[in-house]
Design an enzyme around this catalytic site. Sequence first.
Site, mmCIF file in Angstrom:
data_model
loop_
_atom_site.group_PDB
_atom_site.id
_atom_site.type_symbol
_atom_site.label_atom_id
_atom_site.label_comp_id
_atom_site.label_asym_id
_atom_site.label_seq_id
_atom_site.Cartn_x
_atom_site.Cartn_y
_atom_site.Cartn_z
ATOM 1 N N LYS A 1 0.862 -1.150 -0.097
ATOM 2 C CA LYS A 1 -0.091 0.024 -0.026
ATOM 3 C C LYS A 1 0.874 1.319 0.131
ATOM 4 O O LYS A 1 0.424 2.447 -0.556
ATOM 5 C CB LYS A 1 -0.910 0.036 1.060
ATOM 6 N N ARG B 1 -6.574 -0.588 17.455
ATOM 7 C CA ARG B 1 -7.059 -0.245 15.917
ATOM 8 C C ARG B 1 -8.219 -1.283 15.772
ATOM 9 O O ARG B 1 -9.122 -1.511 16.363
ATOM 10 C CB ARG B 1 -6.124 -0.269 15.132
HETATM 11 C C1 LIG Z 1 -0.336 -1.760 6.828
HETATM 12 C C2 LIG Z 1 -0.407 -2.795 7.197
HETATM 13 C C3 LIG Z 1 0.718 -3.662 7.737
HETATM 14 C C4 LIG Z 1 2.104 -3.349 7.100
HETATM 15 O O1 LIG Z 1 2.529 -2.466 8.325
HETATM 16 P P1 LIG Z 1 4.277 -2.025 8.204
HETATM 17 O O2 LIG Z 1 4.479 -1.320 9.245
HETATM 18 O O3 LIG Z 1 4.415 -1.164 6.819
HETATM 19 O O4 LIG Z 1 4.926 -3.164 7.856
HETATM 20 C C5 LIG Z 1 0.115 -4.906 8.256
HETATM 21 N N1 LIG Z 1 -0.879 -5.332 8.591
HETATM 22 C C6 LIG Z 1 -2.022 -4.299 8.423
HETATM 23 C C7 LIG Z 1 -3.430 -4.755 8.614
HETATM 24 C C8 LIG Z 1 -1.989 -3.136 7.797
HETATM 25 O O5 LIG Z 1 -2.680 -2.255 7.649
#
Ligand SMILES: *Cc1c(COP(=O)(O)O)cnc(C)c1O
Length: 350
Positions: free
Chosen positions: A34, A126
């Site tokens: 993303k 979250r």
């Molecule tokens: C964005 C996201 C990740 C990745 O997190 P990083 O800190 O970029 O490694 C993992 N799990 C979920 C649910 C996310 O939204």
Amino acid sequence: MAKLIINLRKYERNLHFLSDLLHQEDRTIMAVTKVFCADQHLVDVINATPIEYIADSRIANLKKMKTSKSKVLLRIPALSEVDQVIDCCDLSLNSEFKVIEALSLEAKKKGKTHRIILMFDIGDLREGIYYDSIDYHQIKRIKNLPNIQIEGIGTNITCYGGVIPSVSTYRKLVEIKTEIEHRLNLKLKIISGGNSSAIPMLKRRELDPFINNIRIGEAFALGRETAYGETIEGMADDAFLLSAEIIELKEKPSMPEGELGLDAFGNPVSFIDRGIMMRAILDVGKQDVDPSDLIPPDGVEILGASSDHLLVWIKEGQVKLGQNLSFKLTYGGLLRLATSPYIEKIYENL
Ligand SMILES: *Cc1c(COP(=O)(O)O)cnc(C)c1O
């Protein structure tokens, strides 16, 4: 034009560095795309690795990407988009019974089985079912839904609450795993224990083997773990760079002159008098990136930005009009630059 310089070989090396480490310990990996809007050149680099899953929080990104990996939707799906989830994702992360029910109906309609990872909140606040109020009867109902397969459970930390992964935090997840497997007579295939913030524990060899999957975005892209924000030894922190051109270079005072009101964004201003300084204006602005998300090269200090101008102080060294300056990026910086239509993407080592 300001450019995002993407070094595909450095990204590839980062992927291999961490995935080797995780695979040695029999953990699977979700490569998260993303932060660079699932850019296909980078997706192709992931495609050529032994990483098992490719994951994104946006359906639009998962829809457009070409990959043979299993596609995972990271953001818990909206009720209004369950049909698209069934169409373009192999797995999704979920926490709402009504949504999972809707996914089941839609999957049945389309003759598919949709795999889910049930998310549990172990304190970061979250997404996820809160760990101390789990309704196991409802989880049993999920298990009995047709066309839905509970592939595993997961948790997300260091995202909203800033909770740093630890042995005691993960104990909550292992208890949930044990309860579910026992009460539902079910073997969970995936225990997805977090993101780039789990890497310090991994490196200290403290990450419990029950966590058999990690979802990684930032560390692959920027060589940084996210518990303490440190660069990981052996990884590149410059696979992505902003390169912006000097469009004005002049000696000017450091203090504005006249009665002071608000800046271009309506915020009150304040300045320190540092005398006359060499000031450069670069062709990038807040529309593309927050200046606090840029890491300037040595001898350069960021003064501020308006929507289309970045102002820097050239404290040391010689620069010329028309020259490009390169900035390393934070996660937020890369996210916004990758999303800006005004930033050209240049791929190195294609
Ligand atoms: C964005 C996201 C990740 C990745 O997190 P990083 O800190 O970029 O490694 C993992 N799990 C979920 C649910 C996310 O939204």
